[in-house]
Design an enzyme around this catalytic site. Structure first.
Site, PDB file in Angstrom:
ATOM      1  N   ASP A   1     -61.545  92.893   8.794  1.00 36.16           N
ATOM      2  CA  ASP A   1     -59.882  93.478   7.736  1.00 36.16           C
ATOM      3  C   ASP A   1     -59.258  92.681   8.214  1.00 36.16           C
ATOM      4  OD1 ASP A   1     -58.918  95.927   6.580  1.00 36.16           O
ATOM      5  OD2 ASP A   1     -57.864  94.679   6.869  1.00 36.16           O
TER       6      ASP A   1
ATOM      7  N   ASP B   1     -59.091  91.818   1.295  1.00 38.40           N
ATOM      8  CA  ASP B   1     -58.762  91.357   2.674  1.00 38.40           C
ATOM      9  C   ASP B   1     -59.697  91.731   4.135  1.00 38.40           C
ATOM     10  OD1 ASP B   1     -58.046  93.784   3.352  1.00 38.40           O
ATOM     11  OD2 ASP B   1     -56.554  93.408   4.619  1.00 38.40           O
ATOM     12  N   GLU B   2     -62.013  92.148   3.129  1.00 33.12           N
ATOM     13  CA  GLU B   2     -62.178  92.873   4.102  1.00 33.12           C
ATOM     14  C   GLU B   2     -63.648  92.268   3.754  1.00 33.12           C
ATOM     15  OE1 GLU B   2     -62.127  97.074   3.199  1.00 33.12           O
ATOM     16  OE2 GLU B   2     -63.731  96.964   4.350  1.00 33.12           O
TER      17      GLU B   2
HETATM   18  N1  DCP Z   1     -53.107  97.449  -0.489  1.00 32.26           N
HETATM   19  C1  DCP Z   1     -52.168  98.245  -1.893  1.00 32.26           C
HETATM   20  N2  DCP Z   1     -52.082  99.772  -1.856  1.00 32.26           N
HETATM   21  C2  DCP Z   1     -52.896 100.143  -1.184  1.00 32.26           C
HETATM   22  C3  DCP Z   1     -53.462  99.673   0.147  1.00 32.26           C
HETATM   23  C4  DCP Z   1     -53.601  98.427   0.178  1.00 32.26           C
HETATM   24  O1  DCP Z   1     -51.799  97.408  -2.774  1.00 32.26           O
HETATM   25  N3  DCP Z   1     -52.793 101.855  -1.601  1.00 32.26           N
HETATM   26  C5  DCP Z   1     -53.012  96.356  -0.567  1.00 32.26           C
HETATM   27  C6  DCP Z   1     -52.113  95.669   0.133  1.00 32.26           C
HETATM   28  C7  DCP Z   1     -52.478  95.029   1.367  1.00 32.26           C
HETATM   29  C8  DCP Z   1     -54.342  95.326   1.223  1.00 32.26           C
HETATM   30  O2  DCP Z   1     -54.640  95.900   0.238  1.00 32.26           O
HETATM   31  O3  DCP Z   1     -52.527  94.122   2.202  1.00 32.26           O
HETATM   32  C9  DCP Z   1     -55.639  95.472   1.873  1.00 32.26           C
HETATM   33  O4  DCP Z   1     -55.101  96.939   2.303  1.00 32.26           O
HETATM   34  P1  DCP Z   1     -55.655  97.635   3.814  1.00 32.26           P
HETATM   35  O5  DCP Z   1     -55.723  98.575   3.759  1.00 32.26           O
HETATM   36  O6  DCP Z   1     -56.552  96.432   4.500  1.00 32.26           O
HETATM   37  O7  DCP Z   1     -54.059  96.785   3.814  1.00 32.26           O
HETATM   38  P2  DCP Z   1     -53.770  95.985   5.560  1.00 32.26           P
HETATM   39  O8  DCP Z   1     -54.261  94.792   5.290  1.00 32.26           O
HETATM   40  O9  DCP Z   1     -51.978  95.669   4.409  1.00 32.26           O
HETATM   41  O10 DCP Z   1     -53.146  96.692   6.418  1.00 32.26           O
HETATM   42  P3  DCP Z   1     -54.180  96.766   7.654  1.00 32.26           P
HETATM   43  O11 DCP Z   1     -53.592  95.401   9.160  1.00 32.26           O
HETATM   44  O12 DCP Z   1     -54.157  98.227   8.548  1.00 32.26           O
HETATM   45  O13 DCP Z   1     -55.629  96.374   7.143  1.00 32.26           O
HETATM   46 MG    MG Z   2     -56.449  95.068   6.152  1.00 28.33          MG
END
Ligand code: DCP
Ligand code: MG
Length: 416
Positions: free
Chosen positions: A22, A130-131
């Site tokens: 992730d 991203d996962e």
């Molecule tokens: N995303 C979004 N709205 C949300 C959650 C996520 O648009 N409510 C988008 C932005 C993130 C991406 O999806 O960058 C990936 O989601 P993640 O939950 O993996 O969050 P992040 O990668 O940003 O942070 P982390 O480091 O916690 O994985």
């Molecule tokens: Mg993420």
């Protein structure tokens, strides 16, 4: 061998090695890729924080911005209360940077990451931009799994330039919890005999399949952690939650037999890009389509994908999505043909104002190269490398309208 199938005598599922990746604050990391000066700064990516805008939400926040209480899905007003914009408060040491969402760019970066993952896993299940889960049973062993996980992270960092967190465990749900355990830049390996111990302190909300409502009910029953859930009486759980209760009990004990099943090969490859507002300069649209077509054809070549259909998408104001496609009699790998066909398909929009243009190849075929030389399929070069000498005159120029793309959505998966 397909995931989930084992030959007699092969290791059983307890010895599966599942790796979950992730990406860390993914959209923010992408922004840092093209604006390295944002490294180490509080950075928020979202919509609707422009002056005068009040509606909008945070997509993600860098870990520095999270320190100020900014988080995904937060209303932009709340984010700005926690962390003012640097642009407005240049002298405030507690101000941060805000950037708008640019999905096209994030898709591109995510695609590069996934390409590496496909090289590293026996099977890969993409979950989101991203996962992903990888079955790496045949690629590593428990005593060197940490090194393998580090290798995955390093390849992504070196080749794409964005940070990832990785979890390795004998099942999918534990691997996911492991990748989340030490974010950002995390690497957590949970070996089979450590699973119960690892899961025990996990908060009940974080157990896969437990939503906020069920979490409240479980807490009312005195079940606060995965350990409590594992120790609970399964009959009581079934009485309360039905079959779902049994499943949760199993998950809490690290019993998750789901194989890492690929989502299947992509059905299409595409690229699209928007113009600021709408453009009436159709040459610009054509030029953009040429660039997009080259990128798409290049991606197809790199993925060993042949395509039978070449299409365009044109979005006109207010947000009308038009798709046109042409089917070929057999699969090709031919960038020049992509250009010719897309330029022809664009003709009918020459008098339109255009917000967005996209190019797509679909009806993909991943079989061996030589199989693409169909009988009667004009290819002057017998080597079959598709050097652009195909006789266009032979094509049955079926036009198709692809209904599936007409919903006007900014579709991420399909017209990615
Ligand atoms: N995303 C979004 N709205 C949300 C959650 C996520 O648009 N409510 C988008 C932005 C993130 C991406 O999806 O960058 C990936 O989601 P993640 O939950 O993996 O969050 P992040 O990668 O940003 O942070 P982390 O480091 O916690 O994985
Ligand atoms: Mg993420």
């Amino acid at each position: 061998m397909p995931a989930g199938e084992r030959l007699p005598g092969a290791p059983d599922r307890a010895e599966r090695i599942v790796l979950h990746v992730d990406m860390d604050c993914f959209y923010a990391s992408c922004e840092r890729l093209r604006e390295p000066e944002l490294e180490g700064e509080p950075l928020v990516v979202g919509m609707g924080y422009e002056a005068g805008e009040t509606i909008g939400a945070v997509a993600t926040a860098s870990y520095e911005a999270r320190e100020y209480g900014v988080e995904s899905a937060q209303a932009i007003g709340a984010a700005l209360d926690n962390l003012p914009r640097k642009a407005e408060e240049p002298d405030d040491p507690d101000a941060g940077y805000y950037r708008p969402v640019d999905m096209d760019f994030y898709q591109e970066v995510g695609g590069e990451v996934k390409e590496i993952l496909y090289e590293l896993g026996d099977t890969v299940r993409e979950v989101s931009i991203d996962e992903a889960y990888l079955d790496v049973t045949e690629r590593t062993a428990w005593d060197v799994a940490e090194g393998f996980g580090r290798h995955v992270k390093q390849r992504i960092q070196r080749e794409v330039g964005v940070p990832a967190s990785v979890g390795v465990a004998p099942d999918m749900s534990t691997a996911k919890l492991a990748s989340d355990h030490d974010k950002p830049d995390g690497l957590v390996v949970v070996e089979p005999d450590e699973v119960r111990e690892f899961l025990a302190p996990i908060e009940i909300e974080d157990v896969h399949g437990v939503g906020p409502v069920r979490a409240r009910e479980l807490r009312e029953m005195g079940i606060d952690t995965a350990g409590d859930l594992a120790a609970a009486d399964p009959y009581e759980l079934v009485e309360r939650f039905g079959e779902r209760g049994r499943e949760l009990h199993r998950r809490a004990r690290g019993v998750d037999n789901r194989p890492v099943e690929p989502r299947g090969k992509p059905k299409s490859l595409s690229r699209e890009s928007s113009f600021d507002g709408a453009t009436d300069d159709f040459e610009r649209v054509r030029e953009q389509a040429r660039t997009l077509g080259e990128a798409v054809a290049d991606r197809a070549t790199r993925k060993d994908a042949f395509y039978r259909t070449i299409g365009v998408k044109v979005v006109t104001p207010p947000y009308d999505v038009h798709t046109r496609a042409e089917s070929l009699p057999g699969p090709v790998d031919d960038p020049d043909l992509v250009e010719d066909v897309t330029q022809d398909l664009l003709d009918e929009f020459a008098d339109e104002r255009v917000r967005k243009v996209g190019v797509r190849v679909s009806n993909l075929d991943f079989s061996e190269r030589e199989q693409a030389n169909l009988d009667g399929f004009a290819d002057a070069d017998a080597s079959g490398d598709g050097d652009g000498t195909l006789d266009r005159g032979r094509y049955d120029r079926d036009r198709e309208d692809d209904q599936s793309d007409r919903d006007g959505q900014v579709s991420l998966g399909d017209f990615e």
